[in-house]
Design a protein around this motif. Structure first.
Motif, mmCIF file in Angstrom:
data_model
loop_
_atom_site.group_PDB
_atom_site.id
_atom_site.type_symbol
_atom_site.label_atom_id
_atom_site.label_comp_id
_atom_site.label_asym_id
_atom_site.label_seq_id
_atom_site.Cartn_x
_atom_site.Cartn_y
_atom_site.Cartn_z
ATOM 1 N N THR A 73 0.822 -1.220 0.000
ATOM 2 C CA THR A 73 0.000 0.000 0.000
ATOM 3 C C THR A 73 0.854 1.268 0.000
ATOM 4 O OG1 THR A 73 -0.138 -0.012 2.406
ATOM 5 C CG2 THR A 73 -1.935 -1.109 1.209
ATOM 6 N N ARG A 74 2.162 1.125 0.246
ATOM 7 C CA ARG A 74 3.025 2.306 0.315
ATOM 8 C C ARG A 74 4.047 2.370 -0.817
ATOM 9 N NH1 ARG A 74 5.355 1.926 6.199
ATOM 10 N NH2 ARG A 74 5.246 -0.284 5.670
ATOM 11 N N LYS A 81 3.953 -0.383 -7.414
ATOM 12 C CA LYS A 81 2.881 -1.030 -6.649
ATOM 13 C C LYS A 81 2.381 -2.273 -7.394
ATOM 14 C CE LYS A 81 -1.775 0.265 -5.018
ATOM 15 N NZ LYS A 81 -1.855 0.444 -3.575
ATOM 16 N N LYS A 187 17.700 2.040 -8.876
ATOM 17 C CA LYS A 187 17.061 3.361 -8.837
ATOM 18 C C LYS A 187 17.451 4.114 -7.570
ATOM 19 C CE LYS A 187 14.543 4.842 -12.236
ATOM 20 N NZ LYS A 187 13.647 3.939 -12.929
ATOM 21 N N THR A 192 18.770 10.150 -4.997
ATOM 22 C CA THR A 192 19.224 11.228 -4.119
ATOM 23 C C THR A 192 20.129 10.636 -3.033
ATOM 24 O OG1 THR A 192 17.402 10.915 -2.573
ATOM 25 C CG2 THR A 192 16.991 12.395 -4.439
ATOM 26 N N GLN A 195 18.187 8.491 -0.759
ATOM 27 C CA GLN A 195 17.815 7.190 -1.331
ATOM 28 C C GLN A 195 19.008 6.233 -1.299
ATOM 29 O OE1 GLN A 195 16.142 8.837 -5.033
ATOM 30 N NE2 GLN A 195 14.404 7.466 -4.717
ATOM 31 N N HIS B 23 -6.472 -0.040 -4.349
ATOM 32 C CA HIS B 23 -5.704 0.092 -3.109
ATOM 33 C C HIS B 23 -6.337 -0.730 -1.978
ATOM 34 C CE1 HIS B 23 -2.948 2.341 -0.415
ATOM 35 N NE2 HIS B 23 -3.883 2.073 0.466
ATOM 36 N N ASP B 70 1.092 9.111 -12.070
ATOM 37 C CA ASP B 70 1.724 9.077 -10.751
ATOM 38 C C ASP B 70 1.579 10.415 -10.023
ATOM 39 O OD1 ASP B 70 2.501 6.442 -10.656
ATOM 40 O OD2 ASP B 70 4.481 6.808 -11.530
ATOM 41 N N ALA B 73 -1.931 10.642 -8.819
ATOM 42 C CA ALA B 73 -2.260 9.696 -7.745
ATOM 43 C C ALA B 73 -1.558 10.064 -6.440
ATOM 44 C CB ALA B 73 -1.879 8.274 -8.157
ATOM 45 N N TYR B 74 -0.318 10.514 -6.554
ATOM 46 C CA TYR B 74 0.513 10.641 -5.354
ATOM 47 C C TYR B 74 0.624 12.056 -4.802
ATOM 48 C CZ TYR B 74 1.843 5.799 -5.955
ATOM 49 O OH TYR B 74 1.810 4.431 -6.042
ATOM 50 N N ASP B 239 -0.995 6.424 3.513
ATOM 51 C CA ASP B 239 -0.261 5.216 3.125
ATOM 52 C C ASP B 239 0.290 5.337 1.705
ATOM 53 O OD1 ASP B 239 -0.170 3.398 5.122
ATOM 54 O OD2 ASP B 239 -1.684 2.050 4.300
ATOM 55 N N LEU B 240 -0.639 5.586 0.809
ATOM 56 C CA LEU B 240 -0.327 5.603 -0.624
ATOM 57 C C LEU B 240 0.778 6.604 -0.947
ATOM 58 C CD1 LEU B 240 -1.545 4.703 -3.538
ATOM 59 C CD2 LEU B 240 -2.653 6.926 -3.482
ATOM 60 N N PHE B 242 2.961 8.218 1.091
ATOM 61 C CA PHE B 242 4.037 8.438 2.060
ATOM 62 C C PHE B 242 5.398 8.737 1.424
ATOM 63 C CE2 PHE B 242 7.593 6.020 4.045
ATOM 64 C CZ PHE B 242 7.990 7.023 4.925
ATOM 65 N N LEU B 243 5.862 7.844 0.541
ATOM 66 C CA LEU B 243 7.226 8.011 0.018
ATOM 67 C C LEU B 243 7.355 9.251 -0.863
ATOM 68 C CD1 LEU B 243 8.139 4.300 -0.722
ATOM 69 C CD2 LEU B 243 9.390 5.811 0.820
ATOM 70 N N GLN B 244 6.352 9.470 -1.688
ATOM 71 C CA GLN B 244 6.404 10.650 -2.573
ATOM 72 C C GLN B 244 6.391 11.948 -1.768
ATOM 73 O OE1 GLN B 244 6.706 10.985 -5.872
ATOM 74 N NE2 GLN B 244 6.309 8.938 -6.694
ATOM 75 N N TYR B 247 9.923 12.133 0.374
ATOM 76 C CA TYR B 247 11.130 12.353 -0.444
ATOM 77 C C TYR B 247 10.739 13.060 -1.733
ATOM 78 C CZ TYR B 247 12.970 8.906 2.809
ATOM 79 O OH TYR B 247 13.325 8.236 3.946
ATOM 80 N N ALA B 250 12.133 12.751 -5.745
ATOM 81 C CA ALA B 250 12.962 11.556 -5.981
ATOM 82 C C ALA B 250 12.289 10.711 -7.066
ATOM 83 C CB ALA B 250 13.086 10.762 -4.693
ATOM 84 N N THR B 251 13.087 9.939 -7.789
ATOM 85 C CA THR B 251 12.475 8.974 -8.707
ATOM 86 C C THR B 251 12.694 7.574 -8.148
ATOM 87 O OG1 THR B 251 14.465 8.936 -10.032
ATOM 88 C CG2 THR B 251 12.701 10.361 -10.810
ATOM 89 N N TRP B 252 11.779 6.700 -8.459
ATOM 90 C CA TRP B 252 11.766 5.378 -7.814
ATOM 91 C C TRP B 252 11.837 4.263 -8.825
ATOM 92 C CZ3 TRP B 252 12.167 5.771 -2.625
ATOM 93 C CH2 TRP B 252 11.857 7.026 -2.071
#
Lengths: 331, 252
Positions: A73-74, A81, A187, A192, A195, B23, B70, B73-74, B239-240, B242-244, B247, B250-252
């Protein structure tokens, strides 16, 4: 390796002279690489050991859904995801193939689940460590699936037909998982500074537990020798661990990450990396139930199983009613 | 509101429904009643995540401000989300999840079927792809409503409670506002009110077969489509996103 230290119940390796005619015929088939199929005669110890090994592997897949599921979910993008969800879904699928393979040996999935839920059955020590950051998802794919593949690729050639075939299917998916994990790590390592630190921290935490996945040295173990004789174990634990280190260290270097082992050094003479001693005390503690997540993992599994009971019962009741109605209609 | 703005809103609604329900379903992974359900619920969630990407990427294109799926959504807050209240409701027990799914799938199926005839070829194309998936989703959720409704005493009680509990979130699906009306005028989207009767028909026959009692029409909770959400959505986004959020850039 998802099955660690599987006991065979034997105390020495029988010579051909000591074997009964049936046992000798069985061992001859194994020696000739003829697959053993469910309906054929097999020694009771072979059957029991396989049930133990396959179910441990299946349980590991099922428990293994939790540390990664923790981040579904995160996950940071829709694509990540979807990839992660598909991966955890594959693990449920692997569990299913493996329980089916175990069922061919005369044990039911429900019995195996009960063994897992009661804490009687073991699963891989690795899944008792927590996934604290997103980088742990990359590290699991890269290291844990990488270690699992080391063990499972040779098992595609194992002597028991259903297990061998399950391994062939599973290995195809695992190699995809491993690439995805490494890609996620790449990645982060190229990202950064935060990261990159996250990636390094994950490598620091997952490196040693990954080496533990292969289990303690089994050069002297009668169980390993017996399993190898039966061809349900192909390589020794130390061989596989060395292979894993040799493969993984250059990958870490490519990412610009440091493997957390001061003793790690290329040994030109051996043609392998030398590496430090694994903390086996920690391993035995985790196996004994004292890892950081053992209790949570088991409680979560039991909760899902117990809370799902009424649903499974309803599905059974409905199927029975439907069958009865069809029968009444036909009569 | 210009035509483009209405189209953007409309696409957000389609995308956000898929995003939020996907989700919710993904929360089940590893916790469902049987391994087969871990597989099946994840399949449905994966389909919905895929649909989210298609709808929200198109929305971003229409908007023309450089936002992709993205980013949409984020990086939006709850008030900018356009999903139905129904899909953000918590999973509850398996019966509640299946009631929510059946209510939504039946509507989603009818909607996408209409959208395959949309004058906007991009929408028609996404709808056609989604319709194949949603046809299966509907078969599955309907089957579970039957199993649980006509299973054991306990499953019947839980299924009845679930359909009663979620009923008030279904009305919103059939109400048109100026966005829906603009889409209807342009032959981009259908008349939502016209979906109500076929939807109700399926609800009635399924409830009857499942030995369940369909709730009486009553007060409809509404607002999701316009960004008025329940308290649940904020936690989903926490939840969804959080990371975006933690940070940025940042790219993931």
């Amino acid at each position: 390796m998802y099955a660690q230290m599987v006991k065979t119940g034997v105390d020495h390796i029988q010579s051909k002279e000591e074997m009964s005619p049936e046992e000798r015929a069985f061992q001859d088939r194994v020696d000739q690489d003829i697959k053993i199929e469910p309906k054929e005669w097999m020694p009771e110890a072979y059957r029991k050991t396989l049930i133990r090994q396959i179910s441990q592997h299946a349980h590991s897949e099922i428990i293994g859904m939790q540390p990664e599921g923790n981040w579904i979910t995160r996950a940071p993008t829709l694509e990540r995801k979807a990839i992660l969800l598909a991966k955890v879904q594959d693990e449920a699928g692997h569990g299913l193939y493996l329980y089916c393979a175990a069922e061919t040996l005369g044990v039911s999935r429900d019995e195996l689940m009960e063994q897992l839920n009661s804490g009687k059955a073991k699963y891989s020590s690795i899944f008792n460590y927590p996934t604290i950051t997103w980088a742990d998802i990359g590290a699991i794919g890269w290291l844990v699936d990488g270690a699992a593949i080391m063990n499972q690729v040779p098992l595609q050639r194992c002597s028991y037909g259903p297990y061998s075939r399950a391994m062939i299917r599973i290995c195809k998916e695992e190699s995809f998982h491993q690439r995805q994990g490494y890609d996620a790590m790449t990645k982060l390592a190229r990202g950064t500074p935060e990261q990159k630190a996250m990636a390094q921290d994950a490598l620091n935490r997952w490196w040693w537990p990954s080496l533990m996945m292969f289990g303690p040295s089994d050069a002297e173990s009668v169980h390993s020798a017996q399993s190898m004789r039966w061809k349900i174990k192909i390589n020794s634990n130390d061989e596989l661990r060395q292979k894993f280190v040799d493969q993984t260290v250059p990958q870490a270097e490519y990412l610009g990450l440091t493997v957390p082992d001061p003793d790690l050094k290329w040994n030109a003479e051996r043609g392998h990396y030398d590496f430090g001693e694994v903390n086996w005390d920690e391993f035995y503690q985790v196996i004994a139930g004292n890892g950081p997540c053992n209790r949570d993992r088991l409680r979560t599994r039991v909760k899902a199983y117990e809370e799902g009971r009424w649903v499974r019962d309803a599905a059974d009741a409905y199927a029975a009613k439907k069958a009865a109605r069809a029968k009444a209609k036909a009569a | 509101m210009t035509g483009q703005e209405a189209l953007f809103e409309y696409l957000l609604r389609l995308g956000d429904n898929a995003l939020i329900l996907g989700h919710r379903l993904s929360e089940w992974c590893g916790h469902s009643p049987a391994l087969e359900e871990d597989l099946a619920l994840s399949n449905v969630a994966l389909d919905l995540i895929g649909q989210t990407q298609l709808w929200l990427n198109l929305a971003g294109e229409i908007e023309g401000k450089g936002r992709d799926a993205d980013k949409l959504a984020y990086l939006r807050d709850a008030r900018d989300f356009r999903n139905l209240l129904l899909v953000e409701q918590p999973n509850g027990d398996f019966a509640a999840t299946m009631a929510r799914q059946f209510y939504f799938d039946a509507w989603h199926y009818l909607l996408l079927r209409e959208l395959t005839g949309s004058k906007d070829a991009r929408i028609a194309e996404i709808a056609a792809k989604g319709l194949k998936e949603v046809t299966y989703h509907l078969e599955r959720s309907q089957e579970w409503v039957l199993r649980l409704g006509d299973g054991t005493e306990e499953s019947h009680r839980r299924m009845q409670a679930a359909i009663d509990d979620l009923w008030m979130y279904t009305g919103e699906m059939f109400e048109s506002d100026e966005v829906d009306q603009a889409m209807m005028r342009e032959s981009v989207g259908p008349d939502l009110a016209a979906l109500h009767e076929p939807w109700l028909g399926l609800m009635r026959t399924t409830a009857e077969d499942a030995t369940l009692t369909l709730p009486q029409p009553g007060w409809a909770q509404r607002g999701g489509k316009r960004g008025m959400h329940s308290e649940h959505l904020g936690y989903i986004l926490a939840d969804l996103q959080f990371l975006q959020r933690a940070y940025p850039n940042a790219t993931w």
